[in-house]
Write a protein that holds these residues in place. Structure first.
Motif, PDB file in Angstrom:
ATOM      1  N   VAL A 191       0.847  -1.200   0.000  1.00 14.79           N
ATOM      2  CA  VAL A 191       0.000   0.000   0.000  1.00 14.79           C
ATOM      3  C   VAL A 191       0.883   1.252   0.000  1.00 14.79           C
ATOM      4  O   VAL A 191       0.563   2.262  -0.643  1.00 14.79           O
ATOM      5  N   GLY A 192       2.026   1.176   0.677  1.00 11.49           N
ATOM      6  CA  GLY A 192       2.970   2.300   0.660  1.00 11.49           C
ATOM      7  C   GLY A 192       3.424   2.607  -0.767  1.00 11.49           C
ATOM      8  O   GLY A 192       3.503   3.784  -1.154  1.00 11.49           O
ATOM      9  N   ARG A 193       3.682   1.561  -1.549  1.00  8.52           N
ATOM     10  CA  ARG A 193       4.103   1.771  -2.948  1.00  8.52           C
ATOM     11  C   ARG A 193       2.955   2.390  -3.761  1.00  8.52           C
ATOM     12  O   ARG A 193       3.152   3.305  -4.557  1.00  8.52           O
ATOM     13  N   ILE A 223       3.001   6.167  -5.806  1.00 10.17           N
ATOM     14  CA  ILE A 223       2.589   6.392  -7.200  1.00 10.17           C
ATOM     15  C   ILE A 223       1.391   7.347  -7.245  1.00 10.17           C
ATOM     16  O   ILE A 223       1.331   8.271  -8.052  1.00 10.17           O
ATOM     17  N   HIS A 224       0.468   7.117  -6.317  1.00  6.41           N
ATOM     18  CA  HIS A 224      -0.729   7.963  -6.240  1.00  6.41           C
ATOM     19  C   HIS A 224      -0.338   9.418  -5.967  1.00  6.41           C
ATOM     20  O   HIS A 224      -0.857  10.350  -6.602  1.00  6.41           O
ATOM     21  N   GLY A 225       0.622   9.611  -5.063  1.00  8.81           N
ATOM     22  CA  GLY A 225       1.069  10.965  -4.717  1.00  8.81           C
ATOM     23  C   GLY A 225       1.714  11.659  -5.905  1.00  8.81           C
ATOM     24  O   GLY A 225       1.479  12.855  -6.146  1.00  8.81           O
ATOM     25  N   ILE A 226       2.528  10.904  -6.657  1.00  5.73           N
ATOM     26  CA  ILE A 226       3.191  11.491  -7.837  1.00  5.73           C
ATOM     27  C   ILE A 226       2.144  11.889  -8.881  1.00  5.73           C
ATOM     28  O   ILE A 226       2.191  12.980  -9.461  1.00  5.73           O
ATOM     29  N   LYS A 227       1.170  10.982  -9.086  1.00  6.56           N
ATOM     30  CA  LYS A 227       0.104  11.287 -10.065  1.00  6.56           C
ATOM     31  C   LYS A 227      -0.656  12.538  -9.647  1.00  6.56           C
ATOM     32  O   LYS A 227      -0.974  13.400 -10.454  1.00  6.56           O
ATOM     33  N   ARG A 228      -0.971  12.593  -8.345  1.00 13.22           N
ATOM     34  CA  ARG A 228      -1.694  13.764  -7.822  1.00 13.22           C
ATOM     35  C   ARG A 228      -0.901  15.051  -8.096  1.00 13.22           C
ATOM     36  O   ARG A 228      -1.461  16.071  -8.471  1.00 13.22           O
TER      37      ARG A 228
END
Ligand code: SF4
Ligand code: SF4
Ligand code: FES
Length: 266
Positions: free
Chosen positions: A250-252, A256-261
């Motif tokens: 989930v950390g990974r 990725i989610h943070g970068i996309k955001r």
């Protein structure tokens, strides 16, 4: 010709009397007291059967008439998680806790206490609703919002089926949260079980439609940043769920989610 192996017969504990030292509290906010009960046990008895024996005659070793000890239980086969408590200081299910393992000798003592990370309702019965509320906050389910047949959904990723099956065995017992130094009775940390369920549903073909919302929730207060990676959780899980692996996965996803955001904005 091979020599005969000598068979060793396991020692079966005999009928004996065990002392239970139980932490009791009549209601939230009421004084805590310790009561002791002597219980005659037969081989194969478990903690729940001993609590039933106490309930049939709740007289303490001091001869005082008391009240039946209150505890929670449902399945009696380590599936529902309701009977979880501290037994000799270790968190586990009382229905599957055999007296023969814990107290094989006459006069042995077993201590019973409620879990410490959930409010006590009475005696050994705690309110675990925080766990279920956290699962609701994370939308830990597969969304189905149609009333007509949409046909079969996408197939599950075969390579991940084994891990997903392991995570799906979670019985929301609370053991992993009880052992976690970061999960306190009065903080917001969601705990290892909820993070593992996030992995399960984020990697589900249909459940992943809510992935972004789940990760947003875990980025907020009480999310994965609060995990100190002490790994106590994985040590105590009665279902051997790979909790630290799930937390890392989930950390990974969150990275990725943070970068996309940051770059795309959603
Ligand atoms: S890894 Fe440690 S801090 Fe994180 S959930 Fe497990 S026990 Fe708690
Ligand atoms: S992950 Fe394991 S210890 Fe934690 S609630 Fe689920 S079954 Fe219990
Ligand atoms: S009663 Fe369900 S796990 Fe013990």
């Amino acid at each position: 010709m091979q020599g005969c192996k000598q068979m060793t017969t396991p020692t079966i504990p005999q009928a004996r009397t065990i002392r239970f030292r139980i932490k009791r509290q009549d209601a939230p906010g009421k004084p805590i007291r310790i009561e002791e009960f002597d219980v005659p046990v037969e081989p194969g008895a478990n903690v729940i059967s001993c609590l039933q024996t106490i309930a049939s005659n709740p007289t303490t070793v001091a001869g005082t008439k008391s009240t039946p000890v209150v505890w929670d239980a449902a399945c009696l086969e380590e599936v529902c998680g309701a009977c979880t408590m501290l037994i000799n200081g270790k968190v586990r299910q009382s229905c599957s806790c055999l007296i023969d393992e814990y107290a094989p000798n006459e006069g042995d003592v077993i201590t019973l206490e409620p879990m410490t990370k959930y409010p006590v309702i009475r005696d050994l019965f705690v309110d675990r609703s925080r766990i279920f509320e956290q699962l609701k906050t994370l939308q830990a389910w597969v969304p189905i919002d149609h009333t007509y047949d949409l046909g079969p959904g996408p197939n599950e990723d075969v390579a991940r089926q084994h891990t997903h099956y392991e995570i799906s065995e979670c019985m929301t017992c609370g053991c992993c949260m009880e052992a976690c130094p970061q999960y306190l009775i009065d903080n917001e940390f969601v705990g290892a079980a909820a993070i593992a369920q996030t992995r399960l549903f984020n990697e589900h073909a249909v459940g992943s439609t809510l992935k972004s919302a789940r990760l947003d929730t875990l980025m907020g207060p009480g999310g994965t940043d609060d995990c100190g990676n002490a790994q106590n959780c994985v040590e105590v899980c009665p279902k051997n769920i790979p909790l630290t692996e799930a937390i890392a996965a989930v950390g990974r996803q969150m990275t990725i989610h943070g970068i996309k955001r940051f770059f795309i904005g959603n």
